[in-house]
Design a protein around this motif. Sequence first.
Motif, mmCIF file in Angstrom:
data_model
loop_
_atom_site.group_PDB
_atom_site.id
_atom_site.type_symbol
_atom_site.label_atom_id
_atom_site.label_comp_id
_atom_site.label_asym_id
_atom_site.label_seq_id
_atom_site.Cartn_x
_atom_site.Cartn_y
_atom_site.Cartn_z
ATOM 1 N N LEU A 114 0.817 -1.206 0.000
ATOM 2 C CA LEU A 114 0.000 0.000 0.000
ATOM 3 C C LEU A 114 0.851 1.257 0.000
ATOM 4 O O LEU A 114 0.463 2.298 -0.527
ATOM 5 C CB LEU A 114 -0.933 -0.001 1.217
ATOM 6 N N ALA A 115 2.062 1.163 0.578
ATOM 7 C CA ALA A 115 2.933 2.338 0.645
ATOM 8 C C ALA A 115 3.359 2.790 -0.747
ATOM 9 O O ALA A 115 3.664 3.963 -0.965
ATOM 10 C CB ALA A 115 4.164 2.025 1.493
ATOM 11 N N ASN A 116 3.351 1.853 -1.686
ATOM 12 C CA ASN A 116 3.742 2.187 -3.062
ATOM 13 C C ASN A 116 2.517 2.400 -3.956
ATOM 14 O O ASN A 116 2.616 2.369 -5.182
ATOM 15 C CB ASN A 116 4.607 1.069 -3.652
ATOM 16 N N GLY A 117 1.361 2.610 -3.319
ATOM 17 C CA GLY A 117 0.142 2.836 -4.094
ATOM 18 C C GLY A 117 -0.452 1.575 -4.670
ATOM 19 O O GLY A 117 -1.209 1.614 -5.651
ATOM 20 N N GLY A 118 -0.118 0.415 -4.096
ATOM 21 C CA GLY A 118 -0.612 -0.864 -4.596
ATOM 22 C C GLY A 118 -2.080 -1.084 -4.270
ATOM 23 O O GLY A 118 -2.671 -0.399 -3.440
ATOM 24 N N VAL A 119 -2.668 -2.042 -4.944
ATOM 25 C CA VAL A 119 -4.070 -2.375 -4.724
ATOM 26 C C VAL A 119 -4.169 -3.740 -4.052
ATOM 27 O O VAL A 119 -3.207 -4.519 -4.028
ATOM 28 C CB VAL A 119 -4.856 -2.392 -6.059
ATOM 29 N N SER A 120 -5.334 -4.009 -3.504
ATOM 30 C CA SER A 120 -5.599 -5.307 -2.887
ATOM 31 C C SER A 120 -6.825 -5.927 -3.545
ATOM 32 O O SER A 120 -7.718 -5.222 -4.024
ATOM 33 C CB SER A 120 -5.833 -5.150 -1.380
ATOM 34 N N MET A 121 -6.847 -7.260 -3.568
ATOM 35 C CA MET A 121 -7.975 -7.978 -4.159
ATOM 36 C C MET A 121 -8.257 -9.235 -3.343
ATOM 37 O O MET A 121 -7.331 -9.888 -2.853
ATOM 38 C CB MET A 121 -7.649 -8.367 -5.601
ATOM 39 N N TRP A 122 -9.524 -9.546 -3.202
ATOM 40 C CA TRP A 122 -9.936 -10.760 -2.498
ATOM 41 C C TRP A 122 -11.136 -11.334 -3.241
ATOM 42 O O TRP A 122 -12.200 -10.743 -3.275
ATOM 43 C CB TRP A 122 -10.291 -10.436 -1.040
ATOM 44 N N CYS A 123 -10.941 -12.478 -3.887
ATOM 45 C CA CYS A 123 -12.022 -13.133 -4.629
ATOM 46 C C CYS A 123 -12.277 -14.491 -3.982
ATOM 47 O O CYS A 123 -11.362 -15.310 -3.847
ATOM 48 C CB CYS A 123 -11.640 -13.306 -6.094
ATOM 49 N N GLU A 124 -13.516 -14.722 -3.574
ATOM 50 C CA GLU A 124 -13.848 -15.930 -2.822
ATOM 51 C C GLU A 124 -14.870 -16.769 -3.573
ATOM 52 O O GLU A 124 -15.899 -16.264 -4.025
ATOM 53 C CB GLU A 124 -14.402 -15.548 -1.446
ATOM 54 N N LEU A 125 -14.587 -18.054 -3.715
ATOM 55 C CA LEU A 125 -15.483 -18.991 -4.392
ATOM 56 C C LEU A 125 -15.849 -20.128 -3.454
ATOM 57 O O LEU A 125 -14.963 -20.723 -2.828
ATOM 58 C CB LEU A 125 -14.816 -19.577 -5.643
ATOM 59 N N GLU A 126 -17.129 -20.439 -3.355
ATOM 60 C CA GLU A 126 -17.565 -21.620 -2.608
ATOM 61 C C GLU A 126 -17.320 -22.841 -3.490
ATOM 62 O O GLU A 126 -17.894 -22.961 -4.578
ATOM 63 C CB GLU A 126 -19.050 -21.510 -2.254
ATOM 64 N N GLN A 127 -16.467 -23.750 -3.037
ATOM 65 C CA GLN A 127 -16.059 -24.856 -3.897
ATOM 66 C C GLN A 127 -17.226 -25.733 -4.333
ATOM 67 O O GLN A 127 -17.241 -26.256 -5.450
ATOM 68 C CB GLN A 127 -14.957 -25.686 -3.202
ATOM 69 N N GLU A 128 -18.248 -25.873 -3.483
ATOM 70 C CA GLU A 128 -19.367 -26.749 -3.823
ATOM 71 C C GLU A 128 -20.201 -26.210 -4.987
ATOM 72 O O GLU A 128 -20.963 -26.959 -5.605
ATOM 73 C CB GLU A 128 -20.268 -26.946 -2.602
ATOM 74 N N ASN A 129 -20.039 -24.934 -5.316
ATOM 75 C CA ASN A 129 -20.771 -24.353 -6.438
ATOM 76 C C ASN A 129 -20.105 -24.621 -7.784
ATOM 77 O O ASN A 129 -20.686 -24.328 -8.832
ATOM 78 C CB ASN A 129 -20.914 -22.835 -6.253
ATOM 79 N N PHE A 130 -18.890 -25.171 -7.750
ATOM 80 C CA PHE A 130 -18.146 -25.384 -8.984
ATOM 81 C C PHE A 130 -17.716 -26.828 -9.200
ATOM 82 O O PHE A 130 -17.766 -27.337 -10.319
ATOM 83 C CB PHE A 130 -16.890 -24.497 -9.013
ATOM 84 N N PHE A 131 -17.293 -27.488 -8.130
ATOM 85 C CA PHE A 131 -16.609 -28.774 -8.273
ATOM 86 C C PHE A 131 -17.507 -29.952 -7.915
ATOM 87 O O PHE A 131 -18.212 -29.929 -6.911
ATOM 88 C CB PHE A 131 -15.351 -28.802 -7.395
ATOM 89 N N ASN A 132 -17.418 -30.989 -8.748
ATOM 90 C CA ASN A 132 -18.116 -32.238 -8.455
ATOM 91 C C ASN A 132 -17.325 -33.095 -7.477
ATOM 92 O O ASN A 132 -17.896 -33.870 -6.716
ATOM 93 C CB ASN A 132 -18.356 -33.019 -9.747
ATOM 94 N N GLU A 133 -16.004 -32.954 -7.536
ATOM 95 C CA GLU A 133 -15.126 -33.635 -6.590
ATOM 96 C C GLU A 133 -14.134 -32.613 -6.047
ATOM 97 O O GLU A 133 -13.628 -31.782 -6.811
ATOM 98 C CB GLU A 133 -14.379 -34.790 -7.263
ATOM 99 N N PHE A 134 -13.846 -32.690 -4.742
ATOM 100 C CA PHE A 134 -12.937 -31.715 -4.139
ATOM 101 C C PHE A 134 -12.302 -32.352 -2.907
ATOM 102 O O PHE A 134 -12.980 -32.642 -1.929
ATOM 103 C CB PHE A 134 -13.708 -30.448 -3.739
ATOM 104 N N GLN A 135 -10.993 -32.603 -2.993
ATOM 105 C CA GLN A 135 -10.261 -33.206 -1.882
ATOM 106 C C GLN A 135 -9.009 -32.392 -1.601
ATOM 107 O O GLN A 135 -8.285 -32.028 -2.536
ATOM 108 C CB GLN A 135 -9.869 -34.654 -2.214
#
Length: 244
Positions: free
Chosen positions: A47-68
């Motif tokens: 942030l001191a250099n004017g940087g940006v932040s990002m946070w993208c969240e996905l619920e795995q059950e909405n996309f994956f048929n299998e998830f381990q």
Amino acid sequence: MKFRAKIVDGACLNHFTRISNMIAKLAKTCTLRISPDKLNFILCDKLANGGVSMWCELEQENFFNEFQMEGVSAENNEIYLELTSENLSRALKTAQNARALKIKLTNKHFPCLTVSVELVSIYLPVLKTMKSVVEKMKNISNHLVIEANLDGELNLKIETELVCVTTHFKDLGNPPLASESTHQDRNVEHMAEVHIDIRKLLQFLAGQQVNPTKALCNIVNNKMVHFDLLHEDVSLQYFIPALS
């Protein structure tokens, strides 16, 4: 640490690909956080250099048929992996119209994500017969459409303003892995196809000097055709990209 996931549903695969494309446009590199319930794409510039932040969240059950997944420990059941966003986006683009997509954590000199696509896979007819057909088609057109399905059918097609010619091969069979992994909701008669330069196919067929014990054709719909020939202790893999 272990991670393995699979997407079978086409709509989920396309949605996941669009999200990956969006992330690639927002950040060159990011951190992927994998937990039992969620995937997070995280960017934290200084942030001191004017940087940006990002946070993208996905619920795995909405996309994956299998998830381990297994994290560092039971108390810290998470995996953090820094990745180049564009590389993931490019890999996922090749999976459009694929039957299924698998993502897993591998260790090839260093931890990385491996993306694999389940293709339409079919045994090839006798290569001499196929070569003879393609040679005749080359006299009519420079372009060829190869299409195949999971019902053992493969077609070679050419189309011009004056003529349309199709050669049908039936009962060729599909490899066991392709047949067994067919999802119950998938139509085995659905054709995957790829439009290629007929000269490149003929070059491949003309170069075969021995009859392989196994000859396979794998198609990524509208992207690429992959030939896999096996003869005793020699394996040949040949890739032809689709015409744009």
